[in-house]
Design a protein around this motif. Structure first.
Motif, PDB file in Angstrom:
ATOM      1  N   THR A 174       0.747  -1.138   0.051  1.00  9.03           N
ATOM      2  CA  THR A 174      -0.172   0.026   0.053  1.00  9.03           C
ATOM      3  C   THR A 174       0.901   1.148  -0.039  1.00  9.03           C
ATOM      4  N   TYR A 186      -3.927   0.037  -3.529  1.00  9.67           N
ATOM      5  CA  TYR A 186      -3.118  -1.215  -2.990  1.00  9.67           C
ATOM      6  C   TYR A 186      -2.558  -1.948  -4.377  1.00  9.67           C
ATOM      7  N   ILE A 296      -6.084  -3.325   3.671  1.00 15.74           N
ATOM      8  CA  ILE A 296      -6.954  -3.242   2.413  1.00 15.74           C
ATOM      9  C   ILE A 296      -8.521  -3.423   2.851  1.00 15.74           C
TER      10      ILE A 296
END
Length: 455
Positions: A174, A186, A296
């Motif tokens: 990321t 990401y 994420i």
């Protein structure tokens, strides 16, 4: 017209006012809508009376002597002019009434817990064997609302999904994504990409086996459509608009699936219509500035498999339970322990009459996190999109009910697997339900994801 809010302001406005109070919305809006509807019906009666009078006069004219005929013709012209004025007034009041009603949230179902925010959400079910770090037991038990979960105490605390993905497995980045695209983006690599594809196929397999038709919908919608599907006030911090275009990126496949019959009539004997959509989802997450900045879990783009049903009004509540059951089956197959939460009135969102969330236990965070949102929107969306059903056998028509539920949001499901299936050596066991999909591919992981060198 069988739209629930319009019916209520005519038959029982107090019910609508009470529903607005439950949501924390000004109930005087219901009074204003009721008064506009009374005015509309009064003018409608006057217009109908004038039309009848005009038709009566028109039918008499051919039988009248010439001198009288001329007088009656002038009278009919005057009536037509008056009718035109009244019809314009009627349309104006109807637009004002309907625009006001469109700003109102859906009617809260009687089984929805009442409260201003998510702290009033009520856990109603737990499933699975929960792995709980020994120091988090009291916190865990406080989050299951007196239900009887099956759990095991573990001596090591799993690392968080962000740490596991990027620094242990070294299969995500990321930092570089933030450099080239911004925060909440990401890169995913190798085994995690295979895992995501397996999740998608597994969810599609599960839902299509139940008779849902598979759809890849448009990834953008016109402004008129997106504003009919969602409450823009709720989604204003979520939706991306294409610059200099009347187009918006979708935040979920629910929105283009809901628009599949935009401004159409559906024969009642075709209902229910069941779809499962596969699409990316794009979300600004502007209202979540300090939430889930790492990893994420909360991101600007992710892939999603979404269930959607168009139904007759009398059937929608059973389909709401069916959609939840399908989502539960998916997460039971993944062996991810979860709770189901009945969402409180103040946390419901304008479109839904009732909503369930399925939340998986995240042992590193010692909290439940949302994986699935499952809503019955009754006729709230259908009224705005003008999607009606026609039942010729019973000589009736009305607005369909629309229902939606996540099947899998891939990045969130991956975070749940990374925390729940994490081993002390940093490896992650792949859920058994996903292995048949991975075995088809030579380079995909089969049973375990192991740490590897940084990409």
């Amino acid at each position: 017209m069988s739209w629930s809010l319009l019916e209520l302001i005519r038959s029982n406005p107090d019910v609508l006012m009470e529903s607005l109070k439950k949501r924390g919305v000004d109930p005087s809006l219901a009074e204003k809508a009721t008064e506009l509807d009374r005015k509309w019906r009064s003018i409608l009666q006057e217009v109908e009376r004038l039309r009848h009078e005009h038709n009566l006069l028109s039918s008499q004219i051919p039988r009248l002597p010439p001198e009288e005929r001329k007088k009656k013709i002038e009278e009919t012209r005057s009536l037509l002019a008056l009718i035109e004025v009244k019809e314009k007034e009627l349309r104006s009041i109807e637009d004002e009434r309907d625009n006001l009603l469109k700003t109102l949230p859906n009617l809260v179902h009687e089984t929805v817990p009442v409260g201003p925010d998510d702290s009033f959400n009520v856990p109603i079910k737990v499933w699975g064997k929960f792995r709980v770090y020994e120091k988090d037991l009291d916190s865990f038990l406080s989050q299951v609302n007196g239900l009887k979960p099956d759990y095991e105490i573990i001596k090591f605390k799993p690392v968080g999904h962000a740490e596991e993905l990027e620094n242990v497995l070294k299969l995500g980045n990321t930092v570089k994504a933030g450099e080239v695209a911004g925060s909440r983006f990401y890169y995913l690599f190798e085994d995690i990409v295979w895992l995501e594809q397996a999740l998608i196929m597994y969810a599609i397999d599960t839902v299509t086996a139940k008779g849902f038709s598979l759809v890849v919908p448009p990834y953008m919608l016109r402004g008129e459509v997106i504003q009919s599907v969602i409450d823009m006030d709720t989604f204003k911090d979520a939706i991306y608009k294409i610059e200099n275009e009347d187009l918006y990126l979708i935040a979920t496949a629910e929105h283009p699936l809901a628009a599949l019959y935009f401004k159409e009539e559906i024969e009642a004997d075709r209902l229910p219509l069941k779809y499962v959509g596969l699409s990316p989802a794009f979300r600004k997450e502007a209202g979540a500035a300090n939430k889930d900045l790492k990893g994420i879990f909360r991101v600007h783009q992710f892939n999603k498999v979404e269930q959607f049903i168009f139904s007759l009004p009398e059937d929608s509540w059973k389909f709401h339970e069916e959609l939840l059951g399908n989502a539960e089956e998916i997460f039971r197959g993944l062996e991810l322990p979860y709770r189901v939460v009945n969402i409180a009135s103040g946390d419901l969102g304008a479109c839904a009459a009732k909503k369930y969330d399925l939340e998986v236990w995240m042992p590193a965070q010692a909290k439940f996190r949302e994986m699935v949102s499952c809503s019955n929107c009754t006729d709230w969306q259908a009224f705005r999109m003008k999607i009606r059903f026609v039942d010729r056998k019973k000589n009736r028509k009305g607005f369909v009910h629309t229902l939606n539920s996540t099947a899998i949001a891939t990045t969130r499901a991956i975070t749940a697997i990374l925390e729940n299936n994490q081993q002390e050596d940093g490896s992650v066991v792949i859920p058994k339900a996903l292995r048949p999909y991975l075995e088809r591919f030579q380079n995909a992981p089969k049973q375990v994801i192991v740490p590897r060198k940084k990409n």
